[in-house]
Design an enzyme around this catalytic site. Structure first.
Site, PDB file in Angstrom:
ATOM      1  N   LYS A 114      34.690  38.432  23.714  1.00 32.18           N
ATOM      2  CA  LYS A 114      33.782  38.432  24.866  1.00 32.18           C
ATOM      3  C   LYS A 114      32.378  37.996  24.469  1.00 32.18           C
ATOM      4  O   LYS A 114      31.688  37.369  25.267  1.00 32.18           O
ATOM      5  CB  LYS A 114      33.743  39.812  25.537  1.00 32.18           C
ATOM      6  CG  LYS A 114      34.994  40.095  26.344  1.00 32.18           C
ATOM      7  CD  LYS A 114      34.758  41.158  27.407  1.00 32.18           C
ATOM      8  CE  LYS A 114      35.997  41.361  28.259  1.00 32.18           C
ATOM      9  NZ  LYS A 114      35.874  42.462  29.217  1.00 32.18           N
ATOM     10  N   LYS A 196      49.372  35.518  28.080  1.00 27.80           N
ATOM     11  CA  LYS A 196      49.745  36.381  29.195  1.00 27.80           C
ATOM     12  C   LYS A 196      49.078  35.969  30.497  1.00 27.80           C
ATOM     13  O   LYS A 196      48.010  35.368  30.482  1.00 27.80           O
ATOM     14  CB  LYS A 196      49.522  37.860  28.838  1.00 27.80           C
ATOM     15  CG  LYS A 196      48.128  38.373  28.905  1.00 27.80           C
ATOM     16  CD  LYS A 196      48.160  39.906  28.665  1.00 27.80           C
ATOM     17  CE  LYS A 196      46.793  40.476  28.996  1.00 27.80           C
ATOM     18  NZ  LYS A 196      46.717  41.923  28.909  1.00 27.80           N
ATOM     19  N   LYS A 199      43.903  36.170  35.296  1.00 30.20           N
ATOM     20  CA  LYS A 199      43.151  35.654  36.437  1.00 30.20           C
ATOM     21  C   LYS A 199      42.267  34.477  36.055  1.00 30.20           C
ATOM     22  O   LYS A 199      41.855  33.702  36.903  1.00 30.20           O
ATOM     23  CB  LYS A 199      42.311  36.769  37.062  1.00 30.20           C
ATOM     24  CG  LYS A 199      41.325  37.397  36.087  1.00 30.20           C
ATOM     25  CD  LYS A 199      40.549  38.533  36.730  1.00 30.20           C
ATOM     26  CE  LYS A 199      39.416  39.018  35.842  1.00 30.20           C
ATOM     27  NZ  LYS A 199      39.818  39.882  34.730  1.00 30.20           N
TER      28      LYS A 199
END
Ligand code: TRP
Length: 332
Positions: A114, A196, A199
């Protein structure tokens, strides 16, 4: 309730829920309500480690709650709440910050990812987030913490914190176990079968609230294989796209891989992909309709999250008082 094992998990309301959240997590949670004492929360405090639009955050938090309920998490049988409504999370989060090492936090892969992605906002919260997550967990003394593979490292860190804290103060926290769903429930992206469903890749992601036509279109465009075999066969090594579609189809219909192979023998992907799309549409339809109905009933939603926060605060308060006493804070 007393003798049931405790289970707890949270999802960040930073994006709309999708098929991966449902099949990989929420659906299994719903099935556990009788066996376990379950706590599920909207981790709104975690979302602000990345800048959020306030109106969107508020809307998504309520939508997520409505969707949890529509997915089968009965508020009568599960404690559903919003993290920021239970101040003990922030309070224990601070305490645990002081029992979490800089070196440990520096090793967290999610922090590394992140901070690489949001270079203009590498804030303290992003770094110390796992200490808040440890607080989320430990307040409820759970036996199991169902999480995705990506969160396992944070649960491991929580276990280290338990060991450190209990080592100093005695048996304050129960040692939680991560509870990783079986590979079968792991849903990959329709356009990226090697990672995976997320969004952040919307073309490959089926959202719970999406219109049937859009869901169908995404399945028709799902990546199958680069081979020319055009045959529905379970081979995750060589045919990850087909294996993912089979996983999804199996999860929504309950059919085994052999049954699916037989059903589509000689038919090719052209028949298979829309059939998976249809099956998913039918599973999501009642969820979408129910979520819309619940979301329109603001008084009901408010009742659910208010009662949820009350129940959660009661349990969390007990743990927090114990911790404060152990570390030497004067009782309030
Ligand atoms: N960190 C989790 C995620 O990003 C969400 C979360 C916050 C969580 N607190 C938790 C999950 C406690 C399990 C237990 O997905």
């Amino acid at each position: 309730m007393e003798n049931k094992k405790v289970m707890l998990s949270g999802i960040q309301p930073s994006g709309d829920l999708h098929l991966g959240n449902y099949l990989g997590a929420i659906k299994n949670w719903a099935a556990r309500a009788e066996e376990f004492d379950c706590y599920y929360f909207m981790a709104d405090m975690h979302t602000i480690t990345v800048r959020q639009n306030p109106a969107d955050l508020r809307r998504r938090t309520l939508e997520q709650l409505a969707q949890y309920i529509a997915c089968g998490l009965d508020p009568e049988k599960n404690t559903l709440f919003i993290q920021s409504h239970v101040p003990a999370h922030a309070e224990l989060g601070w305490v645990l910050n002081c029992y979490t090492m800089f070196g440990e936090l520096s090793r967290m892969t999610q922090f590394k990812d992140k901070s690489a992605k949001h270079k203009d906002n590498i804030n303290g919260g992003l770094f110390t987030y796992p200490a808040l997550m440890a607080a989320d967990i430990l307040l409820y003394q759970p036996d199991f913490v169902p999480v995705g593979e990506d969160q396992k490292q944070h649960v491991e860190l929580t276990r280290n914190i338990v060991q450190r804290f209990n080592g100093i103060y005695g048996d304050v926290f129960k040692m939680p176990e991560p509870y990783i769903p079986k590979a079968g429930a792991r849903v990959m992206g329709l356009t990226t079968p090697d990672s995976k469903m997320s969004k952040s890749i919307p073309e490959g992601c089926v959202f719970l609230m999406e219109k049937p036509e859009d869901i169908q279109r995404k399945f028709k465009r799902a990546i199958t294989d680069s081979d020319t075999e055009n045959c529905v066969r379970y081979d995750p090594q060589n045919k990850p796209g087909v294996a993912n579609l089979m996983n999804i189809y199996s999860a929504v219909t309950g059919k085994s891989f052999e049954e699916i192979e037989q059903e589509f023998a000689g038919q090719g992907y052209g028949k298979f992909k829309p059939a998976v799309g249809d099956a998913v549409v039918e599973v999501l339809r009642p969820i979408r309709e129910e979520a819309q109905r619940i979301l329109a009933d603001k008084a009901y939603l408010e009742k659910v999250y208010t009662e949820g926060a009350q129940k959660a605060s009661y349990v969390a308060g007990k743990t927090l008082r114990k911790v404060y006493k152990k570390i030497g804070f004067v009782a309030r």
